[in-house]
Scaffold this active site. Structure first.
Site, PDB file in Angstrom:
ATOM      1  CD  GLU A  16      -3.267   0.708   0.280  1.00 47.34           C
ATOM      2  OE1 GLU A  16      -2.751   1.479  -0.203  1.00 47.34           O
ATOM      3  OE2 GLU A  16      -4.406   0.419   0.305  1.00 47.34           O
ATOM      4  NE  ARG A  96      -5.888  -3.025   8.508  1.00 47.11           N
ATOM      5  CZ  ARG A  96      -5.873  -2.402   7.664  1.00 47.11           C
ATOM      6  NH1 ARG A  96      -5.453  -1.082   7.301  1.00 47.11           N
ATOM      7  NH2 ARG A  96      -6.689  -2.909   6.417  1.00 47.11           N
ATOM      8  CG  ASN A  98      -6.807   1.501   5.152  1.00 44.89           C
ATOM      9  OD1 ASN A  98      -5.958   0.391   5.122  1.00 44.89           O
ATOM     10  ND2 ASN A  98      -7.398   1.934   4.118  1.00 44.89           N
ATOM     11  CD  GLU A 117     -12.950  -4.945   4.900  1.00 45.74           C
ATOM     12  OE1 GLU A 117     -13.698  -4.905   4.093  1.00 45.74           O
ATOM     13  OE2 GLU A 117     -11.902  -5.373   4.517  1.00 45.74           O
ATOM     14  CG  ASN A 144      -8.755   2.873   0.744  1.00 45.03           C
ATOM     15  OD1 ASN A 144      -7.354   2.893   1.037  1.00 45.03           O
ATOM     16  ND2 ASN A 144      -9.176   1.532   0.884  1.00 45.03           N
ATOM     17  CG  ASP A 192      -7.315   0.202  -1.947  1.00 41.73           C
ATOM     18  OD1 ASP A 192      -6.742   1.247  -0.983  1.00 41.73           O
ATOM     19  OD2 ASP A 192      -7.083  -0.909  -1.889  1.00 41.73           O
TER      20      ASP A 192
END
Length: 281
Positions: A16, A96, A98, A117, A144, A192
Site C-alpha cells: 500500500e 487500525r 489505513n 470492516e 482510503n 482504493d
C-alpha cells in the site's frame, strides 16, 4: 501508454501507500499487515526494509526530515536518527490505521478502519504538527484514497465499500459539500488509493479490479491501465520528473495469487504528477 514494469518483485501481504520522497529521491511504500516500511531508489535500484512493531497504514515524509506514520494505535513521528515518538496515541480495540495523505497546508489527513470492516467503524481525521486532531468524518467503513486538486480547492476521497470517488470543497481547514465524482460499476472492483495529476485528473487503484483508472475533473473515465495482479491498492507519481506511476498490490485473501501479487509495479511515462507536500511536523 507504455505497459507496466516490475519495480520491486515482492510478496507483500497488503502492499500500500506509494509515496515519492523528493528529498531522498526514493519511493516509500508499505506492507500494512506485514508491518514493513519499504524504500526503493529508482536511480540505483537500492532497496531497504524496516519492520515496525505494529501495523502501518501509511507513511509520509516530514518537512524537517524523518517520517510520519499512521499506525494501528495512532500517529507517530520517526526522526532521521531513528528515534520514535507518538504525535497522537489513541488505541481502539479492533481498529487500525489505513491510508493517509498530506494536504497542501502540511496537515496529515489520516484514516482508520475496523479489522472486521464493520460499517461506520472508521474515521478520517486531520492532524497538525502540534498534535491537534480534528475528526472530519466519523462514519467511515474503509477510509482510503485522499487527494487534492492542483489549486487546492477540491479534496477527493474514497470510502471503499461505497464504490465512489467523492469530492469536497475545501474551505480553509474544513471540507464541505460532499458529492460523488465517479462511481465504479459493479464487477469492476472497488476504489482504493488515489492520486491527482497535474491536469487535475484523479487516478484510482481498483481492488479486485486489476487496474488503475484515470477520471477527469468532470468525473469522466479517461483511461484504464490493466495490471496482472487483481488486488491493486494504490498509486502515486514518482521519479525525478514525477512522470512514472508507481502502483502497489496485495496478495492477502488470495488462494492462488498471481506471481506479481504483492509487488511494486510502475507504469513509465503515465502522466505528469504533482509535487507532494511534506508533513509540517
Amino acid at each position: 501508454m507504455t505497459a507496466y514494469e516490475v519495480a520491486v518483485r515482492a510478496e507483500a501481504t497488503l502492499g500500500e501507500g506509494p509515496t515519492w520522497d523528493a528529498a531522498g529521491d526514493r519511493l516509500l511504500w508499505i506492507d500494512i499487515l506485514g508491518s514493513r516500511l519499504h524504500t526503493y531508489e529508482p536511480a540505483t535500484g537500492r532497496r531497504t526494509v524496516r519492520t515496525a512493531e505494529q501495523h502501518i497504514g501509511a507513511v509520509k515524509p516530514r518537512a524537517g526530515g524523518g517520517l510520519v506514520l499512521n499506525l494501528r494505535d495512532g500517529v507517530g513521528l520517526l526522526d532521521p536518527d531513528g528515534a520514535f515518538r507518538w504525535l497522537h496515541h489513541e488505541p481502539v480495540p479492533g481498529r487500525r490505521a489505513n491510508d493517509a495523505a498530506v494536504a497542501p497546508d502540511g496537515a496529515l489527513w489520516a484514516g482508520t478502519m475496523r479489522y472486521d470492516e464493520a460499517p461506520g467503524g472508521g474515521t478520517l481525521s486531520r492532524l497538525t504538527g502540534d498534535g491537534t486532531v480534528d475528526v472530519v468524518l466519523d462514519d467511515v467503513t474503509v477510509s482510503n484514497g485522499t487527494g487534492w486538486s492542483p489549486d487546492g480547492r477540491l479534496m477527493y476521497y474514497v470510502d471503499t465499500p461505497t464504490r465512489r470517488i467523492d469530492v469536497f470543497d475545501v474551505e480553509g481547514t474544513r471540507v464541505t459539500g460532499r458529492r460523488p465524482l465517479a462511481e465504479i460499476e459493479e464487477g469492476a472492483g472497488f476504489p482504493d488509493g488515489l492520486t491527482v495529476d497535474a491536469e487535475g485528473c484523479v487516478w484510482v487503484a481498483l481492488w479486485d479490479g486489476g487496474a488503475v483508472r484515470r477520471y477527469t475533473p468532470g468525473g469522466e473515465l479517461d483511461r484504464v491501465v490493466a495490471l496482472p495482479a487483481p488486488r491493486v491498492t494504490a498509486c502515486a507519481f514518482g521519479g525525478t520528473d514525477l512522470r512514472d506511476l508507481y502502483v502497489t498490490t496485495a496478495r492477502v485473501g488470495l488462494t492462488d495469487p498471481h506471481p506479481l501479487a504483492g509487488s511494486l509495479l510502475v507504469i513509465p511515462g503515465a502522466g505528469q504528477g504533482l509535487p507532494q507536500p511534506a508533513f509540517a511536523g
